[in-house]
Write a protein that holds these residues in place. Structure first.
Motif, PDB file in Angstrom:
ATOM      1  N   GLN A  32       0.830  -1.199   0.000  1.00 46.43           N
ATOM      2  CA  GLN A  32       0.000   0.000   0.000  1.00 46.43           C
ATOM      3  C   GLN A  32       0.867   1.252   0.000  1.00 46.43           C
ATOM      4  OE1 GLN A  32      -3.460   0.434  -0.006  1.00 46.43           O
ATOM      5  NE2 GLN A  32      -2.958   2.618  -0.185  1.00 46.43           N
ATOM      6  N   ALA A  33       1.939   1.221   0.792  1.00 45.06           N
ATOM      7  CA  ALA A  33       2.820   2.387   0.891  1.00 45.06           C
ATOM      8  C   ALA A  33       3.447   2.714  -0.458  1.00 45.06           C
ATOM      9  CB  ALA A  33       3.906   2.124   1.930  1.00 45.06           C
ATOM     10  N   ARG A  34       3.891   1.710  -1.184  1.00 46.84           N
ATOM     11  CA  ARG A  34       4.534   1.961  -2.484  1.00 46.84           C
ATOM     12  C   ARG A  34       3.532   2.473  -3.511  1.00 46.84           C
ATOM     13  NH1 ARG A  34       7.578  -3.695  -1.388  1.00 46.84           N
ATOM     14  NH2 ARG A  34       9.255  -2.839  -0.068  1.00 46.84           N
ATOM     15  N   GLY A  35       2.303   1.985  -3.447  1.00 46.66           N
ATOM     16  CA  GLY A  35       1.276   2.519  -4.333  1.00 46.66           C
ATOM     17  C   GLY A  35       0.977   3.977  -4.043  1.00 46.66           C
ATOM     18  N   ALA A  50       3.054   6.049  -2.694  1.00 50.15           N
ATOM     19  CA  ALA A  50       4.234   6.821  -3.091  1.00 50.15           C
ATOM     20  C   ALA A  50       4.208   7.132  -4.583  1.00 50.15           C
ATOM     21  CB  ALA A  50       5.509   6.062  -2.729  1.00 50.15           C
ATOM     22  N   ALA A  51       3.740   6.198  -5.381  1.00 48.33           N
ATOM     23  CA  ALA A  51       3.653   6.430  -6.828  1.00 48.33           C
ATOM     24  C   ALA A  51       2.632   7.526  -7.135  1.00 48.33           C
ATOM     25  CB  ALA A  51       3.274   5.135  -7.540  1.00 48.33           C
ATOM     26  N   ALA A  52       1.518   7.524  -6.419  1.00 51.25           N
ATOM     27  CA  ALA A  52       0.503   8.556  -6.642  1.00 51.25           C
ATOM     28  C   ALA A  52       1.023   9.930  -6.231  1.00 51.25           C
ATOM     29  CB  ALA A  52      -0.769   8.213  -5.863  1.00 51.25           C
ATOM     30  N   VAL A  53       1.714   9.997  -5.102  1.00 56.12           N
ATOM     31  CA  VAL A  53       2.300  11.259  -4.654  1.00 56.12           C
ATOM     32  C   VAL A  53       3.307  11.776  -5.681  1.00 56.12           C
ATOM     33  CG1 VAL A  53       3.857  12.283  -2.933  1.00 56.12           C
ATOM     34  CG2 VAL A  53       1.889  10.903  -2.203  1.00 56.12           C
ATOM     35  N   ALA A  54       4.147  10.876  -6.179  1.00 57.95           N
ATOM     36  CA  ALA A  54       5.141  11.280  -7.177  1.00 57.95           C
ATOM     37  C   ALA A  54       4.466  11.822  -8.429  1.00 57.95           C
ATOM     38  CB  ALA A  54       6.039  10.089  -7.524  1.00 57.95           C
ATOM     39  N   GLY A  55       3.357  11.217  -8.837  1.00 54.79           N
ATOM     40  CA  GLY A  55       2.643  11.700 -10.014  1.00 54.79           C
ATOM     41  C   GLY A  55       2.072  13.087  -9.811  1.00 54.79           C
ATOM     42  N   ALA A  56       1.521  13.330  -8.632  1.00 54.35           N
ATOM     43  CA  ALA A  56       0.970  14.656  -8.353  1.00 54.35           C
ATOM     44  C   ALA A  56       2.059  15.715  -8.366  1.00 54.35           C
ATOM     45  CB  ALA A  56       0.257  14.637  -6.998  1.00 54.35           C
ATOM     46  N   MET A  57       3.185  15.419  -7.734  1.00 50.32           N
ATOM     47  CA  MET A  57       4.258  16.410  -7.669  1.00 50.32           C
ATOM     48  C   MET A  57       4.912  16.621  -9.032  1.00 50.32           C
ATOM     49  SD  MET A  57       4.123  17.628  -4.665  1.00 50.32           S
ATOM     50  CE  MET A  57       5.621  18.621  -4.682  1.00 50.32           C
ATOM     51  N   GLU A  58       4.949  15.592  -9.839  1.00 52.66           N
ATOM     52  CA  GLU A  58       5.482  15.749 -11.194  1.00 52.66           C
ATOM     53  C   GLU A  58       4.641  16.741 -11.987  1.00 52.66           C
ATOM     54  OE1 GLU A  58       6.492  13.052 -15.177  1.00 52.66           O
ATOM     55  OE2 GLU A  58       5.584  12.127 -13.402  1.00 52.66           O
ATOM     56  N   ALA A  59       3.331  16.682 -11.809  1.00 50.15           N
ATOM     57  CA  ALA A  59       2.452  17.622 -12.512  1.00 50.15           C
ATOM     58  C   ALA A  59       2.713  19.058 -12.058  1.00 50.15           C
ATOM     59  CB  ALA A  59       0.990  17.241 -12.267  1.00 50.15           C
ATOM     60  N   LEU A  60       2.932  19.260 -10.771  1.00 48.26           N
ATOM     61  CA  LEU A  60       3.200  20.603 -10.268  1.00 48.26           C
ATOM     62  C   LEU A  60       4.557  21.122 -10.742  1.00 48.26           C
ATOM     63  CD1 LEU A  60       1.895  20.418  -6.589  1.00 48.26           C
ATOM     64  CD2 LEU A  60       0.932  21.750  -8.460  1.00 48.26           C
ATOM     65  N   ARG A  61       5.526  20.244 -10.796  1.00 46.68           N
ATOM     66  CA  ARG A  61       6.878  20.679 -11.172  1.00 46.68           C
ATOM     67  C   ARG A  61       6.986  21.034 -12.655  1.00 46.68           C
ATOM     68  NH1 ARG A  61       8.575  16.576  -7.258  1.00 46.68           N
ATOM     69  NH2 ARG A  61       9.439  17.662  -5.431  1.00 46.68           N
ATOM     70  N   ARG A  62       5.962  20.731 -13.436  1.00 48.14           N
ATOM     71  CA  ARG A  62       5.990  21.149 -14.841  1.00 48.14           C
ATOM     72  C   ARG A  62       5.973  22.664 -14.962  1.00 48.14           C
ATOM     73  NH1 ARG A  62       1.619  16.698 -16.118  1.00 48.14           N
ATOM     74  NH2 ARG A  62       2.972  14.872 -16.351  1.00 48.14           N
ATOM     75  N   VAL A  63       5.373  23.341 -13.981  1.00 45.72           N
ATOM     76  CA  VAL A  63       5.384  24.808 -14.013  1.00 45.72           C
ATOM     77  C   VAL A  63       6.454  25.382 -13.083  1.00 45.72           C
ATOM     78  CG1 VAL A  63       2.990  25.074 -14.725  1.00 45.72           C
ATOM     79  CG2 VAL A  63       3.537  24.905 -12.280  1.00 45.72           C
ATOM     80  N   ALA A  64       7.111  24.527 -12.327  1.00 50.41           N
ATOM     81  CA  ALA A  64       8.200  24.962 -11.447  1.00 50.41           C
ATOM     82  C   ALA A  64       9.304  23.909 -11.491  1.00 50.41           C
ATOM     83  CB  ALA A  64       7.690  25.155 -10.019  1.00 50.41           C
ATOM     84  N   PRO A  65       9.947  23.747 -12.654  1.00 47.79           N
ATOM     85  CA  PRO A  65      10.880  22.619 -12.848  1.00 47.79           C
ATOM     86  C   PRO A  65      12.121  22.666 -11.964  1.00 47.79           C
ATOM     87  CG  PRO A  65      10.993  24.168 -14.690  1.00 47.79           C
ATOM     88  CD  PRO A  65       9.818  24.580 -13.860  1.00 47.79           C
ATOM     89  N   HIS A  66      12.476  23.812 -11.445  1.00 46.89           N
ATOM     90  CA  HIS A  66      13.675  23.922 -10.616  1.00 46.89           C
ATOM     91  C   HIS A  66      13.338  24.198  -9.156  1.00 46.89           C
ATOM     92  CE1 HIS A  66      15.812  23.900 -14.371  1.00 46.89           C
ATOM     93  NE2 HIS A  66      15.164  24.976 -14.781  1.00 46.89           N
ATOM     94  N   ALA A  67      12.125  23.825  -8.760  1.00 49.43           N
ATOM     95  CA  ALA A  67      11.663  24.135  -7.414  1.00 49.43           C
ATOM     96  C   ALA A  67      12.497  23.416  -6.364  1.00 49.43           C
ATOM     97  CB  ALA A  67      10.195  23.746  -7.266  1.00 49.43           C
ATOM     98  N   GLY A  68      12.894  24.162  -5.344  1.00 46.09           N
ATOM     99  CA  GLY A  68      13.567  23.583  -4.199  1.00 46.09           C
ATOM    100  C   GLY A  68      12.560  22.966  -3.248  1.00 46.09           C
ATOM    101  N   SER A  69      13.075  22.392  -2.159  1.00 47.14           N
ATOM    102  CA  SER A  69      12.245  21.643  -1.224  1.00 47.14           C
ATOM    103  C   SER A  69      12.635  22.003   0.204  1.00 47.14           C
ATOM    104  CB  SER A  69      12.433  20.136  -1.462  1.00 47.14           C
ATOM    105  OG  SER A  69      11.542  19.379  -0.692  1.00 47.14           O
ATOM    106  N   TYR A  70      11.673  22.057   1.096  1.00 46.22           N
ATOM    107  CA  TYR A  70      11.911  22.411   2.492  1.00 46.22           C
ATOM    108  C   TYR A  70      12.510  21.219   3.229  1.00 46.22           C
ATOM    109  CZ  TYR A  70      10.798  24.001   7.258  1.00 46.22           C
ATOM    110  OH  TYR A  70      10.857  24.362   8.576  1.00 46.22           O
TER     111      TYR A  70
END
Length: 600
Positions: free
Chosen positions: A519-522, A524-544
């Motif tokens: 369940q955790a890995r599934g 994680a894949a969904a989270v990665a997909g969501a963040m990938e969509a956001l990073r399309r408009v902020a490709p060099h975004a840093g992280s806290y």
């Protein structure tokens, strides 16, 4: 990013690969002969008599932490731990436990071999010296909230300053070395073991002033400051790190230093957002305090869209409304976007009355009501209260007991309370956690459509939140200026929000239960997909650094950007042998993932 900082970044970042190669070459240059830390049972591990000597040096306060779950369900310790499993104060009071129980495929909370329950800087110095002399893995745990497991390490010696929780108010404080140079400021000095509720109680509830700290009341003060430190009202008052005036810190050589911008300025700067556990052990901090606004308040509500098309329009309207009405020093916290086409609002404000806050939101809520495609799953409501009561447990017990939870153990301080909404994090096991700073340029009229498209696309994969208080753009200019003078990634000053997408499950301490890794890995894949969509408009975004991906590859750039080179120089100066090692901490590229062995 302004031109001057762009040039700084352009000059510094090409040097980063070379600096990292130098970090891996430390054994031959700066690190002497230490190639590995020792584990119990290995030749050279301290003999019982040596541990007894350390125990005498620290006044008998040497412990052998044992998890209450180690003995199994039939033991009294296990039963009591299960009873208190959602009480963050109880978890924090046990040196064998952490507030996060682990992260899928990354780490699991396990106790250290020994712990020094420090009550003074001298105790901390004794522990640091012992670890250095005996080549031990050293770890520091204040609040124990670290998502990335930096406050735990099995087979280590733990510095545990929980009892160092004294809070002292100052009407006029001058940092060391600043006599005759700077004007005194109202301030508060805090021991490294204090939680933010201890500070808020002293400064705000009793003292009638404000100090910028964390939103969760049980977070450790020292760890939050060293990571940067956002609170709900950061746009108005800056990060916690930006308000640090002085710190007492034990360095790798066992010295107890008082540091400020006037004394040991590079170490002081590094403590302001350079990440906890990398440069030394902080034992006391002094932070500026501020005049308290008359009111703090909040706006809540949940909007349901009837279709994907309507939801995309709602997202666009929300972004335009934020830019027009909320992009200022008064507003913080979050909007949450979800696959079920809901927009949840959980915003806070300072420096406004309830009527002013309601008026600010009226155009948006009127727009929602004017369109049949939307309904309120939770009716909007605005609350305001005298700011002095914002962390007042007695006030909430009387007026809104559903919003807070007491530490119900006997003998605990009556003001110890946690927000009810934060209990989900207590002991949680993380499946995934990612963040990205979104630049304020995305709010410009010509960019808002692309931003709305990215937010909508991300919401198709997983729910996530935009934390507006965790980006300084739009805030008080003086607060932004102070934040720029910290070690944090410079992007924080030009970001309007930090996007956070995460998932997890209930506590999974060893001996309690095993997490569902499938369940955790599934998730994680969904989270990665969501963040990938956001990073399309902020490709060099840093992280806290405190709220980020455990598996982040380019973490030096992500956490600190052009500031990493300067942090690495401070690391080499104050900890040349690499005694202080944490996951993805400054200089950790020179060590194995567990922090025990040199690499390269």
């Amino acid at each position: 990013m302004k031109r001057r900082e762009l040039l700084k970044a352009a000059l510094a970042l090409p040097l980063l690969p070379a600096l990292l190669r130098n970090a891996q070459a430390l054994p031959a240059t700066l690190a002497g002969a230490v190639r590995a830390r020792l584990r119990p049972g290995q030749p050279g591990w301290p003999a019982p008599a040596e541990w007894e000597a350390l125990k005498r040096d620290v006044g008998g306060r040497l412990l052998k932490p044992v998890s209450p779950f180690a003995g199994g369900p039939g033991t009294a310790a296990y039963a009591e731990a299960v009873k208190q499993l959602k009480n963050p104060f109880a978890l924090g009071d046990d040196p064998a436990l952490t507030q996060t129980s682990g992260w899928a495929d990354a780490w699991t909370s396990r106790p250290s071999a020994y712990a020094v329950a420090a009550e003074s800087a001298a105790d901390v110095a004794a522990a640091v010296t012992f670890a250095r002399q005996h080549r031990l893995r050293l770890v520091v745990k204040g609040g124990g909230h670290s998502y990335q497991g930096t406050s735990e390490a099995p087979d280590s010696l733990l510095v545990w300053p929980r009892r160092m929780n004294k809070v002292t108010l100052h009407e006029g404080f001058v940092p060391s070395g600043g006599e005759g140079k700077v004007a005194p400021l109202p301030a508060v000095s805090v021991g490294a073991g204090a939680m933010w509720i201890d500070v808020y109680h002293a400064v705000t509830t009793l003292g009638g002033r404000y100090v910028q700290g964390g939103g969760c009341t049980t977070v450790g003060v020292a760890g939050l400051v060293q990571s940067g430190g956002f609170g709900s009202f950061s746009k108005g008052f800056g990060t916690a790190a930006s308000n640090l005036l002085e710190a007492e810190v034990v360095t790798a050589d066992g010295a107890v230093l008082t540091v400020s911008e006037h004394t040991h300025p590079e170490l002081f700067w590094g403590l302001k957002g350079g990440g906890g556990g990398s440069l030394g052990v902080v034992t006391r901090l002094t932070l500026r305090t501020f005049e308290l606004p008359p009111f703090f308040g909040a706006v809540f509500g949940t909007i349901q869209a009837s279709s994907d098309e309507a939801y995309r329009a709602l997202v666009a309207q929300a972004m335009a409304f934020y830019r027009e009405a909320l992009f200022n020093r008064h507003w913080g916290e979050q909007m949450i976007f979800a696959p079920d086409n809901t927009l949840s609002i959980s915003m806070v404000f300072q420096g406004l009355t309830q009527a002013q806050a309601e008026q600010a939101w009226k155009p948006f809520f009127d727009w929602v009501r004017a369109h049949d495609e939307y309904s309120f799953a939770e009716a909007p409501r605005t609350l305001a209260l005298p700011a002095q009561h914002f962390w007042d447990a007695d006030f909430f017990r009387q007026h809104a007991p559903q919003l807070m939870v007491n530490d119900d153990r006997s003998g605990t301080p009556s003001y110890h309370m946690v927000w009810a909404g934060d209990r989900g994090q207590v002991g949680w096991f993380i499946h995934a956690y990612q963040s990205a700073w979104l630049p304020a340029a995305l709010l410009a009229p010509g960019r808002q459509s692309a931003l709305a498209d990215a937010v909508f696309a991300a919401s198709r994969r997983h729910d996530f939140a935009l934390h507006f208080n965790k980006g300084m753009a739009g805030g008080e200019p003086s607060a932004i200026a102070r934040t720029r003078d910290t070690a944090m990634n410079p992007q924080v000053a030009d970001a309007f929000a930090l996007a956070i997408c995460a998932d997890g499950s209930g506590p999974a301490f060893p001996g309690l239960r095993e997490a569902d890794l499938g369940q955790a890995r599934g998730d994680a894949a969904a989270v990665a997909g969501a963040m990938e969509a956001l990073r399309r408009v902020a490709p060099h975004a840093g992280s806290y650094v405190s709220e980020s991906d455990y598996f982040l590859r380019d973490w030096q750039r992500g956490f600190w950007g052009s500031n990493y080179a300067r942090l690495l120089r401070a690391k080499h100066r104050y900890d040349p042998d690499g005694l202080f090692v944490v996951h993805h901490g400054v200089g950790s590229e020179g060590w194995s993932a567990d922090g025990f062995t040199r690499v390269g």
